[in-house]
Design a protein around this motif. Structure first.
Motif: not given
Length: 139
Positions: A53-57, A83-90, A103-105
């Motif tokens: 999240l901090l990397f996203l900001y 990419i960062i948002a999807l990785a965070r969600f994953l 697999f989709a993410l």
């Protein structure tokens, strides 16, 4: 085509609105960073999701800074944020995700990474030229 007085006024108005929105984005990003740090401080523990999240900001602030200095925004910055948002969600929801969603993410992250490579290759292989070169060739 030369701009008339109305288009110049409209352009100036849009420029002011753009600056105001950029200031709002900057303030909201700083507020989000402070909020995330306070959350980490309150919990007295740091999770991978917090770091992402901090990397996203950080990416949003970097994108904002680049836009303010250069006046244009490379398409790579939103791709990095994606990419960062999807990785965070994953990372955060890995326990609740089924195999197909994971697999989709993962495939989405790979596609965005490939898009970044294509964009970077295109910038190196086919660099931008300013409009004066095209104008002089057509005259």
């Amino acid at each position: 085509m030369t701009p008339n007085k109305y288009s110049k006024i409209l352009q100036k108005g849009l420029s002011i609105v753009e600056q105001v929105v950029l200031i709002v984005i900057g303030i909201a990003t700083i507020f989000g960073v402070l909020q995330a740090i306070l959350n980490i401080w309150d919990e007295r523990t740091v999770h991978v999701g917090d770091l992402l999240l901090l990397f996203l900001y950080l990416e949003v602030m970097s994108m904002l800074s680049h836009y303010l200095t250069a006046g244009k925004l490379p398409v790579r910055y939103p791709l990095y944020i994606g990419i960062i948002a999807l990785a965070r969600f994953l990372v955060l929801d890995i326990k609740e995700l089924d195999a197909m969603t994971m697999f989709a993410l993962s495939g989405s992250i790979l596609l965005i990474a490939l898009a970044i490579l294509v964009v970077r290759y295109g910038h190196v292989k086919f660099p931008y030229t300013d409009g004066t070169d095209l104008q002089s060739k057509t005259d």
